[in-house]
Design a protein around this motif. Structure first.
Motif, mmCIF file in Angstrom:
data_model
loop_
_atom_site.group_PDB
_atom_site.id
_atom_site.type_symbol
_atom_site.label_atom_id
_atom_site.label_comp_id
_atom_site.label_asym_id
_atom_site.label_seq_id
_atom_site.Cartn_x
_atom_site.Cartn_y
_atom_site.Cartn_z
ATOM 1 N N LYS A 104 0.816 -1.204 0.000
ATOM 2 C CA LYS A 104 0.000 0.000 0.000
ATOM 3 C C LYS A 104 0.854 1.261 0.000
ATOM 4 C CE LYS A 104 -0.580 0.052 5.058
ATOM 5 N NZ LYS A 104 -1.555 0.070 6.146
ATOM 6 N N HIS A 107 0.030 4.708 -2.048
ATOM 7 C CA HIS A 107 -0.962 5.736 -1.740
ATOM 8 C C HIS A 107 -0.776 6.348 -0.363
ATOM 9 C CE1 HIS A 107 -3.221 3.119 1.014
ATOM 10 N NE2 HIS A 107 -3.155 2.176 0.111
ATOM 11 N N SER A 108 0.398 6.197 0.197
ATOM 12 C CA SER A 108 0.693 6.812 1.483
ATOM 13 C C SER A 108 2.041 7.499 1.413
ATOM 14 C CB SER A 108 0.708 5.760 2.604
ATOM 15 O OG SER A 108 1.145 6.336 3.819
ATOM 16 N N ASP A 169 -12.232 2.099 -7.403
ATOM 17 C CA ASP A 169 -10.813 1.932 -7.701
ATOM 18 C C ASP A 169 -10.634 1.301 -9.073
ATOM 19 O OD1 ASP A 169 -8.123 2.055 -7.230
ATOM 20 O OD2 ASP A 169 -8.044 0.329 -5.885
ATOM 21 N N ASP A 198 -8.403 7.071 1.123
ATOM 22 C CA ASP A 198 -7.525 5.930 0.881
ATOM 23 C C ASP A 198 -7.432 5.027 2.111
ATOM 24 O OD1 ASP A 198 -7.010 6.957 -1.631
ATOM 25 O OD2 ASP A 198 -5.177 7.972 -1.011
ATOM 26 N N ASN A 202 -8.464 1.112 2.411
ATOM 27 C CA ASN A 202 -7.503 0.107 2.839
ATOM 28 C C ASN A 202 -8.008 -0.662 4.053
ATOM 29 O OD1 ASN A 202 -4.687 -0.485 4.557
ATOM 30 N ND2 ASN A 202 -4.583 -0.907 2.368
ATOM 31 N N ASN A 213 -4.969 6.460 -5.876
ATOM 32 C CA ASN A 213 -5.243 7.281 -4.701
ATOM 33 C C ASN A 213 -6.519 8.094 -4.896
ATOM 34 O OD1 ASN A 213 -4.650 9.843 -5.976
ATOM 35 N ND2 ASN A 213 -2.469 9.409 -5.717
ATOM 36 N N LEU A 214 -6.931 8.788 -3.849
ATOM 37 C CA LEU A 214 -8.204 9.498 -3.849
ATOM 38 C C LEU A 214 -8.325 10.505 -4.990
ATOM 39 C CD1 LEU A 214 -10.908 10.250 -2.542
ATOM 40 C CD2 LEU A 214 -9.659 11.756 -0.989
#
Length: 330
Positions: A104, A107-108, A169, A198, A202, A213-214
């Motif tokens: 993940k 997206h972080s 998504d 996001d 998750n 991502n958002l």
């Protein structure tokens, strides 16, 4: 699927509104896993004329014929070639790489560690260098990108406000089929799509979800002609406050499982209590999970194909550079 598309099928549309001959635009590509970059290309192409025809082909090289020539050489020589501005920060190559990583981190920002950076530096390259068409680049959201896709219209008297929510998504035909069915529920529908954060996606999806991502998911959904508005970072539970704020008449959800909220409650309990909840069967069996599984199953084949394709494209670019560098008359 794309917002603001219009025109009659076949050869029915012959004249533009001003009485002049209609300008017919041709745009082609593979369009594998259609994303907002493709949507933006088609939006630009549509703006170049009155009628857009889209050709979808198999895995041919995107810029070369079988004998290594520029695919668009003839139309360029005829002065009938135009290019759409590429949407930075997204490519099929990039999205596929995110799926293959099974992490993940993409997206972080706090987890953008060595694994993803190594991927971003290498996956969009073949041994000979980086491909400018399909290489990985950083996505940077701007208000202008949202404006290009947004309808900018508020609900009008007599319209039915319908709220749908989810991750959306890798926005795909299953989502489009669902939204089309929702759109048919009212004579004058105004569909609002709520996109979860996001971290929320998750939490209930796990693994490496969401793939996009958002901000990327926002552009993808906004590009759909059935959607009038998007709530960016919508709450997971459809609350009384949300329903009142948007004056929602109907709330719809697909046939996928409804995951309970963090406290174990039904996120749709309020619209169900009001009798405005409806489950809609899209009629499609395509899901984001299925797309990811296809990519993972065919990983080695995809990577080999990608490197072979990019090697050819880089060789073509080098030939073009050398030709441009030659003095006139040689």
């Amino acid at each position: 699927m794309i917002r603001n598309g219009r025109g009659a099928p076949g050869g029915a549309e012959q004249l533009a509104p001003e009485g002049r001959r209609a300008v017919r635009v041709w745009c082609d590509g593979c369009y594998d896993m259609v994303h907002y970059g493709h949507s933006n290309q088609l939006r630009q192409a549509r703006a170049m004329g009155d009628y857009l025809i889209v050709g979808v082909h198999t895995d041919d090289d995107i810029t070369l014929t079988v004998d290594g020539r520029d695919t668009y050489e003839e139309v360029k020589q005829a002065g009938r070639y135009r290019e759409c501005k590429r949407t930075q920060g997204v490519s099929t190559t990039d999205l596929v790489g995110r799926m293959l990583l099974v992490t993940k981190a993409h997206h972080s920002s706090q987890e953008m560690s060595s694994e993803y950076r190594e991927y971003a530096d290498s996956f969009g390259k073949c041994p000979g260098g980086r491909n400018p068409w399909t290489g990985v680049s950083q996505f940077l959201q701007t208000s202008q990108k949202i404006i290009q896709f947004a309808s900018g219209k508020e609900p009008q008297p007599g319209e039915t406000v319908i709220y749908v929510a989810g991750a959306f998504d890798l926005f795909h035909i299953g989502h489009v089929d669902f939204l089309e069915k929702v759109h048919r529920l009212a004579e004058r529908p105004y569909i609002i799509a709520g996109l979860h954060f996001d971290q929320e996606v998750n939490h209930y999806k796990g693994k490496n979800y969401p793939i996009m991502n958002l901000h990327e998911r926002t552009l993808s959904v906004l590009a759909c002609r059935y959607v009038s508005e998007v709530v960016i970072g919508a709450p997971y539970a459809v609350t009384a406050e949300l329903l009142s704020h948007f004056k929602v008449d109907l709330v719809c959800h697909g046939k996928t499982e409804i995951i309970p909220d963090r406290d174990g409650s039904d996120p749709y309990q309020e619209p169900k209590r009001r009798g405005i909840f409806r489950q809609i069967d899209s009629g499609s069996d395509l899901t984001t999970d299925l797309i990811v599984q296809r990519i993972i199953t065919n990983r080695l084949e995809y990577e080999a194909r990608n490197q072979k394709k990019e090697a050819k494209e880089l060789a073509f670019l080098e030939a073009v550079r050398q030709q441009a560098a030659q003095p006139l008359g040689e």
